[in-house]
Scaffold this motif. Structure first.
Motif, PDB file in Angstrom:
ATOM      1  N   LEU A 248     -35.751  -8.882  -9.487  1.00  0.00           N
ATOM      2  CA  LEU A 248     -34.473  -9.359 -10.036  1.00  0.00           C
ATOM      3  C   LEU A 248     -34.425 -10.887 -10.033  1.00  0.00           C
ATOM      4  O   LEU A 248     -33.969 -11.524 -10.981  1.00  0.00           O
ATOM      5  CB  LEU A 248     -33.308  -8.790  -9.222  1.00  0.00           C
ATOM      6  N   TYR A 249     -34.917 -11.468  -8.939  1.00  0.00           N
ATOM      7  CA  TYR A 249     -34.931 -12.926  -8.816  1.00  0.00           C
ATOM      8  C   TYR A 249     -35.798 -13.533  -9.926  1.00  0.00           C
ATOM      9  O   TYR A 249     -35.430 -14.513 -10.563  1.00  0.00           O
ATOM     10  CB  TYR A 249     -35.463 -13.302  -7.424  1.00  0.00           C
ATOM     11  N   GLY A 250     -36.936 -12.882 -10.164  1.00  0.00           N
ATOM     12  CA  GLY A 250     -37.834 -13.348 -11.227  1.00  0.00           C
ATOM     13  C   GLY A 250     -37.143 -13.323 -12.581  1.00  0.00           C
ATOM     14  O   GLY A 250     -37.228 -14.287 -13.368  1.00  0.00           O
ATOM     15  N   VAL A 251     -36.409 -12.250 -12.845  1.00  0.00           N
ATOM     16  CA  VAL A 251     -35.690 -12.118 -14.118  1.00  0.00           C
ATOM     17  C   VAL A 251     -34.670 -13.245 -14.245  1.00  0.00           C
ATOM     18  O   VAL A 251     -34.544 -13.890 -15.294  1.00  0.00           O
ATOM     19  CB  VAL A 251     -34.995 -10.744 -14.208  1.00  0.00           C
ATOM     20  N   LYS A 252     -33.970 -13.515 -13.127  1.00  0.00           N
ATOM     21  CA  LYS A 252     -32.949 -14.559 -13.141  1.00  0.00           C
ATOM     22  C   LYS A 252     -33.588 -15.924 -13.490  1.00  0.00           C
ATOM     23  O   LYS A 252     -33.084 -16.666 -14.349  1.00  0.00           O
ATOM     24  CB  LYS A 252     -32.286 -14.633 -11.763  1.00  0.00           C
ATOM     25  N   ILE A 253     -34.722 -16.227 -12.833  1.00  0.00           N
ATOM     26  CA  ILE A 253     -35.397 -17.506 -13.090  1.00  0.00           C
ATOM     27  C   ILE A 253     -35.819 -17.602 -14.553  1.00  0.00           C
ATOM     28  O   ILE A 253     -35.608 -18.619 -15.230  1.00  0.00           O
ATOM     29  CB  ILE A 253     -36.649 -17.644 -12.184  1.00  0.00           C
ATOM     30  N   LEU A 254     -36.360 -16.509 -15.045  1.00  0.00           N
ATOM     31  CA  LEU A 254     -36.834 -16.487 -16.425  1.00  0.00           C
ATOM     32  C   LEU A 254     -35.688 -16.777 -17.389  1.00  0.00           C
ATOM     33  O   LEU A 254     -35.797 -17.613 -18.297  1.00  0.00           O
ATOM     34  CB  LEU A 254     -37.418 -15.094 -16.724  1.00  0.00           C
ATOM     35  N   LEU A 255     -34.562 -16.107 -17.168  1.00  0.00           N
ATOM     36  CA  LEU A 255     -33.407 -16.305 -18.040  1.00  0.00           C
ATOM     37  C   LEU A 255     -32.919 -17.748 -17.964  1.00  0.00           C
ATOM     38  O   LEU A 255     -32.577 -18.356 -18.973  1.00  0.00           O
ATOM     39  CB  LEU A 255     -32.279 -15.336 -17.654  1.00  0.00           C
ATOM     40  N   GLU A 256     -32.898 -18.291 -16.747  1.00  0.00           N
ATOM     41  CA  GLU A 256     -32.442 -19.674 -16.559  1.00  0.00           C
ATOM     42  C   GLU A 256     -33.303 -20.646 -17.352  1.00  0.00           C
ATOM     43  O   GLU A 256     -32.809 -21.523 -18.052  1.00  0.00           O
ATOM     44  CB  GLU A 256     -32.506 -20.036 -15.072  1.00  0.00           C
ATOM     45  N   VAL A 257     -34.635 -20.455 -17.219  1.00  0.00           N
ATOM     46  CA  VAL A 257     -35.555 -21.353 -17.922  1.00  0.00           C
ATOM     47  C   VAL A 257     -35.367 -21.211 -19.430  1.00  0.00           C
ATOM     48  O   VAL A 257     -35.309 -22.194 -20.165  1.00  0.00           O
ATOM     49  CB  VAL A 257     -37.019 -21.058 -17.524  1.00  0.00           C
ATOM     50  N   PHE A 259     -32.706 -20.155 -21.182  1.00  0.00           N
ATOM     51  CA  PHE A 259     -31.414 -20.531 -21.767  1.00  0.00           C
ATOM     52  C   PHE A 259     -30.917 -21.906 -21.371  1.00  0.00           C
ATOM     53  O   PHE A 259     -30.152 -22.515 -22.088  1.00  0.00           O
ATOM     54  CB  PHE A 259     -30.352 -19.469 -21.440  1.00  0.00           C
ATOM     55  N   THR A 260     -31.323 -22.414 -20.179  1.00  0.00           N
ATOM     56  CA  THR A 260     -30.830 -23.734 -19.783  1.00  0.00           C
ATOM     57  C   THR A 260     -31.955 -24.752 -19.748  1.00  0.00           C
ATOM     58  O   THR A 260     -31.712 -25.945 -19.685  1.00  0.00           O
ATOM     59  CB  THR A 260     -30.172 -23.703 -18.388  1.00  0.00           C
ATOM     60  N   GLY A 261     -33.192 -24.263 -19.714  1.00  0.00           N
ATOM     61  CA  GLY A 261     -34.326 -25.183 -19.689  1.00  0.00           C
ATOM     62  C   GLY A 261     -34.535 -25.858 -18.351  1.00  0.00           C
ATOM     63  O   GLY A 261     -35.349 -26.762 -18.220  1.00  0.00           O
TER      64      GLY A 261
END
Ligand code: UDP
Ligand code: MG
Length: 332
Positions: A248-257, A259-261
């Motif tokens: 889940l943490y990995g998914v969160k990081i991926l989404l952050e990168v 969408f927010t860069g």
């Protein structure tokens, strides 16, 4: 014919209590006869004593007894099995040789098992343990809670080997040939109807307890790996949980990168993950190793103990009876 009671007494280096034990044994046998009409015989098991205590017992025992001397120290659990293998009585009583188990409590237990034909075991539980406030007691509580989790039978806390059982219980116990023996678990596993009584062990007569803290911990671990899969399940479950969180943490990081860069600062989170997972891996490997070792011990299928000699007036009663019978046949 009167009913027979076999009293099994495993001992290791109990020279200091030998003489007094023999006196107590004689009194106990006399009481068992007069109160209950039981014919008591003692089976002493010398579990590899190195203090010459065996000879003292031989010298001072009276009445019916035999001494089974093992080839080395096999541990009390195996010594008790050796005693069970040699027992033939209608009832079997287990007792320590250091006089911590008193005749009085033993007679109380015998009276109870005789009084109730539906009862197959009476065991003594240490009342003083339940009252103590030591760290050991909390450790014990936690241990029993964990080992009894999800079992069909309950291993009672603070109960030791001070017990009396019927012949059928003894025979059931004898069938359990576990290599890494944890008697408390085996008694519980066997089933039947059991009753507990509370008792306070007497002070040790002399010598010292054979249980160091290190031995106790090793023994608890043995209990676990032969009676419980809970630790393995718990660690697997925990591992799965951790992996899920990581995902889940990995998914969160991926989404952050995406969408927010923002690149996440990595070092601390990496360190935590590595240490936590690495540590858990090591711990679990060790735990699995324990179970594998347990399986290996069973697979080797060595005998539980080796008998060196059997001495005393009751030694090998079966063989003696046979001899007597053939002598009679010749006479007649
Ligand atoms: N004992 C034995 N083999 C061993 C350790 C102990 O036969 O390897 C015997 C010991 O001589 C005593 C009984 O088991 O008769 C109980 O041992 P101990 O008094 O050391 O245990 P505690 O009473 O402290 O629980
Ligand atoms: Mg003791």
């Amino acid at each position: 014919m009167s009913r027979r009671l076999d009293i099994l007494v495993p001992f290791l280096n109990e020279r200091e209590s030998a003489v007094d034990f023999c006196a107590m044994a004689a009194a106990l046998a006399a009481e068992a006869r007069s109160r209950f009409g039981l014919e008591a015989s003692f089976i002493l098991i010398d579990d590899g004593s190195t203090d010459g205590g065996g000879a003292l017992f031989e010298e001072h025992m009276s009445g019916h007894w035999s001494l089974v001397t093992l080839s080395r120290n096999f541990g009390k659990e195996s010594a008790i099995l050796a005693g069970l293998d040699h027992a033939q009585g209608d009832y079997v009583l287990l007792m320590d040789a250091d006089l911590q188990h008193t005749a009085e409590v033993a007679l109380d237990m015998i009276g109870r098992i005789l009084a109730d034909p539906d009862l197959d075991m009476v065991y003594a539980v240490r009342a003083d343990r339940a009252e103590s406030r030591s760290a050991g007691r909390y450790f014990a509580q936690w241990f029993y809670w964990l080992i009894n989790m999800g079992q069909r039978y309950e291993i009672p806390a603070n109960a030791g080997d001070f017990r009396v059982m019927t012949r059928r219980f003894a025979e059931a116990m004898r069938q359990l040939r576990d290599q890494r023996r944890f008697n408390k678990g085996l008694y519980a596993w066997t089933g039947f109807r059991q009753q507990r009584i509370l008792y306070r062990p007497a002070e040790r007569q002399g010598g010292e307890s054979k249980w160091s803290r290190r031995k106790l911990i090793a023994f608890s671990l043995e209990g676990f790996t032969s009676f419980s899969v809970v630790p393995l399940r718990a660690v697997s479950l925990f591992g799965t949980g951790v992996a899920l969180l990581g995902f889940l943490y990995g998914v969160k990081i991926l989404l952050e990168v995406l969408f927010t860069g923002i690149a996440v600062p990595g070092y601390p989170s990496l360190m935590v993950a590595v240490l936590v997972l690495g540590g858990l891996n090591l711990a679990l490997t060790g735990l699995v190793g324990e179970y594998v070792w347990s399986a290996l011990s069973e697979a080797k299928n060595r005998p539980n103990y080796i008998v060196k000699t059997i001495t005393g007036p009751q030694a090998a009663p079966a063989a003696q009876k046979k001899k007597a019978a053939s002598a009679r046949a010749i006479d007649g």
